[in-house]
Enzyme design. Structure first.
Site, PDB file in Angstrom:
ATOM      1  N   ARG A   1       2.489   5.139   0.506  1.00  0.00           N
ATOM      2  CA  ARG A   1       3.288   5.729   1.516  1.00  0.00           C
ATOM      3  C   ARG A   1       4.859   5.781   1.088  1.00  0.00           C
ATOM      4  O   ARG A   1       5.486   6.859   1.347  1.00  0.00           O
ATOM      5  CB  ARG A   1       3.337   4.719   2.924  1.00  0.00           C
TER       6      ARG A   1
ATOM      7  N   SER B   1      -0.698   0.796  11.379  1.00  0.00           N
ATOM      8  CA  SER B   1      -1.279   0.386  12.456  1.00  0.00           C
ATOM      9  C   SER B   1      -0.727  -0.649  13.192  1.00  0.00           C
ATOM     10  O   SER B   1      -0.591  -0.586  14.539  1.00  0.00           O
ATOM     11  CB  SER B   1      -2.652  -0.385  11.936  1.00  0.00           C
TER      12      SER B   1
ATOM     13  N   HIS C   1      -4.306   7.440   7.655  1.00  0.00           N
ATOM     14  CA  HIS C   1      -5.461   7.421   7.228  1.00  0.00           C
ATOM     15  C   HIS C   1      -6.374   8.504   7.021  1.00  0.00           C
ATOM     16  O   HIS C   1      -7.115   8.635   5.914  1.00  0.00           O
ATOM     17  CB  HIS C   1      -6.080   6.049   7.844  1.00  0.00           C
TER      18      HIS C   1
ATOM     19  N   LYS D   1      -5.825 -11.743   9.489  1.00  0.00           N
ATOM     20  CA  LYS D   1      -5.267 -10.979  10.392  1.00  0.00           C
ATOM     21  C   LYS D   1      -5.715 -11.417  11.831  1.00  0.00           C
ATOM     22  O   LYS D   1      -6.750 -11.767  11.919  1.00  0.00           O
ATOM     23  CB  LYS D   1      -5.295  -9.555  10.131  1.00  0.00           C
TER      24      LYS D   1
HETATM   25  N1  COA Z   1      -1.399   5.808   6.741  1.00  0.00           N
HETATM   26  C1  COA Z   1      -1.178   4.694   7.788  1.00  0.00           C
HETATM   27  N2  COA Z   1      -1.123   3.481   7.468  1.00  0.00           N
HETATM   28  C2  COA Z   1      -1.451   2.944   6.346  1.00  0.00           C
HETATM   29  C3  COA Z   1      -1.683   3.898   5.422  1.00  0.00           C
HETATM   30  C4  COA Z   1      -1.764   5.332   5.604  1.00  0.00           C
HETATM   31  N3  COA Z   1      -2.054   6.243   4.551  1.00  0.00           N
HETATM   32  N4  COA Z   1      -1.990   3.218   4.132  1.00  0.00           N
HETATM   33  C5  COA Z   1      -1.723   1.983   4.550  1.00  0.00           C
HETATM   34  N5  COA Z   1      -1.252   2.062   5.773  1.00  0.00           N
HETATM   35  C6  COA Z   1      -1.177   0.518   6.758  1.00  0.00           C
HETATM   36  C7  COA Z   1      -2.461   0.157   7.263  1.00  0.00           C
HETATM   37  O1  COA Z   1      -2.156   0.590   8.545  1.00  0.00           O
HETATM   38  C8  COA Z   1      -1.734  -1.440   7.320  1.00  0.00           C
HETATM   39  O2  COA Z   1      -1.151  -1.558   8.381  1.00  0.00           O
HETATM   40  P1  COA Z   1      -0.825  -2.924   8.975  1.00  0.00           P
HETATM   41  O3  COA Z   1      -0.742  -4.002   8.110  1.00  0.00           O
HETATM   42  O4  COA Z   1       0.124  -2.751  10.150  1.00  0.00           O
HETATM   43  O5  COA Z   1      -2.239  -3.339   9.657  1.00  0.00           O
HETATM   44  C9  COA Z   1      -1.034  -1.727   6.063  1.00  0.00           C
HETATM   45  O6  COA Z   1      -0.627  -0.395   5.693  1.00  0.00           O
HETATM   46  C10 COA Z   1      -1.762  -2.317   5.059  1.00  0.00           C
HETATM   47  O7  COA Z   1      -3.073  -1.456   4.640  1.00  0.00           O
HETATM   48  P2  COA Z   1      -4.514  -1.849   4.635  1.00  0.00           P
HETATM   49  O8  COA Z   1      -4.970  -0.651   3.837  1.00  0.00           O
HETATM   50  O9  COA Z   1      -4.978  -2.236   5.709  1.00  0.00           O
HETATM   51  O10 COA Z   1      -4.565  -2.933   3.380  1.00  0.00           O
HETATM   52  P3  COA Z   1      -4.688  -4.296   3.505  1.00  0.00           P
HETATM   53  O11 COA Z   1      -3.715  -4.979   2.896  1.00  0.00           O
HETATM   54  O12 COA Z   1      -4.935  -4.933   4.826  1.00  0.00           O
HETATM   55  O13 COA Z   1      -6.101  -4.403   2.825  1.00  0.00           O
HETATM   56  C11 COA Z   1      -7.809  -4.389   0.812  1.00  0.00           C
HETATM   57  C12 COA Z   1      -6.299  -3.959   1.334  1.00  0.00           C
HETATM   58  C13 COA Z   1      -8.812  -4.393   1.812  1.00  0.00           C
HETATM   59  C14 COA Z   1      -7.698  -3.173  -0.237  1.00  0.00           C
HETATM   60  C15 COA Z   1      -7.472  -5.795   0.298  1.00  0.00           C
HETATM   61  O14 COA Z   1      -7.110  -6.573   0.974  1.00  0.00           O
HETATM   62  C16 COA Z   1      -8.657  -6.250  -0.261  1.00  0.00           C
HETATM   63  O15 COA Z   1      -9.339  -5.613  -1.457  1.00  0.00           O
HETATM   64  N6  COA Z   1      -9.446  -7.047   0.246  1.00  0.00           N
HETATM   65  C17 COA Z   1     -10.521  -7.951  -0.306  1.00  0.00           C
HETATM   66  C18 COA Z   1     -10.448  -9.102  -1.209  1.00  0.00           C
HETATM   67  C19 COA Z   1     -10.251  -8.757  -2.780  1.00  0.00           C
HETATM   68  O16 COA Z   1     -10.939  -8.098  -3.252  1.00  0.00           O
HETATM   69  N7  COA Z   1      -9.074  -9.355  -3.130  1.00  0.00           N
HETATM   70  C20 COA Z   1      -8.494  -9.226  -4.272  1.00  0.00           C
HETATM   71  C21 COA Z   1      -7.780  -7.930  -4.480  1.00  0.00           C
HETATM   72  S1  COA Z   1      -6.210  -8.289  -5.397  1.00  0.00           S
END
Ligand code: COA
Length: 165
Positions: free
Chosen positions: A90, A128, A17, A41
């Site tokens: 990734r 994570s 990140h 989560k």
């Molecule tokens: N390095 C390390 N880990 C990474 C990474 C990087 N560069 N990029 C992504 N990851 C990992 C994260 O650590 C996370 O791991 P985990 O699942 O083990 O916790 C996983 O990838 C998911 O990434 P994250 O960035 O936390 O995304 P998410 O899927 O939890 O959330 C949002 C993404 C916040 C953008 C999305 O859920 C959102 O917009 N929510 C709001 C509601 C909304 O607007 N919905 C409509 C959208 S369609």
């Protein structure tokens, strides 16, 4: 002025990140790292703790701020006058999910675009959950997170174990 939002769970923030944050902070005039308040989560850290860790890790970047949000991401972006969402890719497995999200977001808010950074090779496998799993078995996570985050992860895990006794 270009304002960008980098959203995520950051439970906890990893070196992967931080790599994206540093690179995105060179592209946007202002980068807001936004922690999603996600009841789906079961996080290790509270939202406040995640925000605090991110603030400490990004303190050296003057155009980066950290906050949290719930509800729709594009509404959060609009609130900040941000027209860009930053996401990291990734591997090819991330692509379909990210494509779907960015297209949905553009349908709801056509003025908000998503830009993708390809994750640096050394962090392509990182998540994570992996960090928490390795730490849970007492493994070395120093390659994945900063010393400060490493300390926080082990303290949390130890506190959780004490509570179960
Ligand atoms: N390095 C390390 N880990 C990474 C990474 C990087 N560069 N990029 C992504 N990851 C990992 C994260 O650590 C996370 O791991 P985990 O699942 O083990 O916790 C996983 O990838 C998911 O990434 P994250 O960035 O936390 O995304 P998410 O899927 O939890 O959330 C949002 C993404 C916040 C953008 C999305 O859920 C959102 O917009 N929510 C709001 C509601 C909304 O607007 N919905 C409509 C959208 S369609």
């Amino acid at each position: 002025m270009t304002t960008a939002i980098y959203p995520g769970s950051f439970d906890p923030v990893t070196r992967g990140h931080l790599d994206i944050i540093e690179r995105a902070s060179r592209v946007a005039d202002r980068l807001i790292v936004s922690v999603l308040i996600n009841s789906a989560k079961n996080p290790l850290f509270t939202v406040e703790e995640r925000v605090q860790l991110l603030r400490e890790e990004t303190a050296y970047l003057p155009n980066v701020t950290v906050d949290s949000f719930d509800g729709l991401l594009v509404e959060h972006a609009r609130k900040h006058g941000a027209h860009l969402i930053v996401r990291g890719l990734r591997a090819v497995t991330d692509f379909e999910y990210e494509l779907q999200m960015s297209q949905t977001n553009r349908k709801i808010a056509p003025e908000v675009d998503t830009i993708f950074f390809t994750t640096s090779l050394e962090y392509a496998y990182l998540s994570s959950s992996t960090v928490k799993e390795v730490a849970g078995f007492g493994g070395d996570i120093s390659a994945f997170v900063t010393p400060q985050v490493e300390k926080a992860v082990f303290a949390k895990i130890a506190a959780g174990r004490n509570k179960m006794r």
